[in-house]
Design a protein around this motif. Sequence first.
Motif, PDB file in Angstrom:
ATOM      1  N   GLY A  58       6.838   9.088  -8.258  1.00 63.53           N
ATOM      2  CA  GLY A  58       7.141   7.731  -7.827  1.00 63.53           C
ATOM      3  C   GLY A  58       8.635   7.532  -7.802  1.00 63.53           C
ATOM      4  O   GLY A  58       9.414   8.458  -8.023  1.00 63.53           O
ATOM      5  N   ALA A  81       2.783   4.764  -6.332  1.00 68.22           N
ATOM      6  CA  ALA A  81       3.238   3.372  -6.196  1.00 68.22           C
ATOM      7  C   ALA A  81       3.814   2.883  -7.518  1.00 68.22           C
ATOM      8  O   ALA A  81       3.195   2.121  -8.229  1.00 68.22           O
ATOM      9  CB  ALA A  81       2.087   2.476  -5.749  1.00 68.22           C
ATOM     10  N   ASP A  85       5.954  -0.815  -4.011  1.00 73.94           N
ATOM     11  CA  ASP A  85       4.593  -0.486  -3.553  1.00 73.94           C
ATOM     12  C   ASP A  85       4.449   0.968  -3.124  1.00 73.94           C
ATOM     13  O   ASP A  85       3.539   1.309  -2.369  1.00 73.94           O
ATOM     14  CB  ASP A  85       4.156  -1.419  -2.420  1.00 73.94           C
ATOM     15  CG  ASP A  85       4.007  -2.853  -2.871  1.00 73.94           C
ATOM     16  OD1 ASP A  85       3.597  -3.071  -4.038  1.00 73.94           O
ATOM     17  OD2 ASP A  85       4.308  -3.764  -2.070  1.00 73.94           O
ATOM     18  N   GLY A  86       5.347   1.833  -3.560  1.00 76.53           N
ATOM     19  CA  GLY A  86       5.267   3.255  -3.244  1.00 76.53           C
ATOM     20  C   GLY A  86       5.937   3.659  -1.950  1.00 76.53           C
ATOM     21  O   GLY A  86       5.995   4.845  -1.626  1.00 76.53           O
ATOM     22  N   ILE A 107       0.140   6.902  -0.055  1.00 78.47           N
ATOM     23  CA  ILE A 107       0.520   6.414  -1.379  1.00 78.47           C
ATOM     24  C   ILE A 107      -0.697   6.430  -2.297  1.00 78.47           C
ATOM     25  O   ILE A 107      -1.770   5.939  -1.933  1.00 78.47           O
ATOM     26  CB  ILE A 107       1.124   4.996  -1.267  1.00 78.47           C
ATOM     27  CG1 ILE A 107       2.406   5.053  -0.429  1.00 78.47           C
ATOM     28  CG2 ILE A 107       1.383   4.402  -2.649  1.00 78.47           C
ATOM     29  CD1 ILE A 107       2.913   3.705   0.044  1.00 78.47           C
ATOM     30  N   ASN A 108      -0.521   7.041  -3.461  1.00 75.90           N
ATOM     31  CA  ASN A 108      -1.589   7.230  -4.455  1.00 75.90           C
ATOM     32  C   ASN A 108      -2.744   8.058  -3.906  1.00 75.90           C
ATOM     33  O   ASN A 108      -3.864   7.973  -4.407  1.00 75.90           O
ATOM     34  CB  ASN A 108      -2.096   5.891  -5.005  1.00 75.90           C
ATOM     35  CG  ASN A 108      -1.091   5.188  -5.871  1.00 75.90           C
ATOM     36  OD1 ASN A 108      -0.084   5.758  -6.277  1.00 75.90           O
ATOM     37  ND2 ASN A 108      -1.342   3.929  -6.157  1.00 75.90           N
TER      38      ASN A 108
END
Length: 160
Positions: A58, A81, A85-86, A107-108
């Motif tokens: 991150g 994130a 918010d990443g 993301i994630n």
Amino acid sequence: MGSTSDLPVMRKAADFLEHMEVPFEMHALSAHRTPAAVERFASEAAGRGIEVIIAAAGMSAALPGVIAAITPLPVIGVPIAATLDGIDALLSIAQMPPGIPTATVGINGALNAAVLAVRILSLSDHGLAERYNAYRSGLSAKVEKADAELAAIADYKFKE
């Protein structure tokens, strides 16, 4: 992963790799706080039999790129994130200089990183390819079942 705080996201990758019977290891290594450990890991990975690396980070998200700069192995980056918010991590991993590529998932997106790793590994592992194809078939069956259930609900609620 860059920090053990990334474990809740990366657990999805671990669960999928376990399900696919792919041996793996997990480490918390920071490109900024433990650079020597990152360099050692990346430079020794291929010699230890590792074939694909999934690296999550991150914030500045340097870990996947640093690993990709050191190893000849494919590196799949998972932006976490942690801030913004990443988006910052996504851009840091995706925008690598020419010659130092990292594959980058959403993301994630740890599960997709593991699925991509399995796709790569299954090119040279027939048994893994069979397990992966069974997983894909299961995805299709799940969607078809959901669609049939939706059709039954729609028939019930929207009959004239």
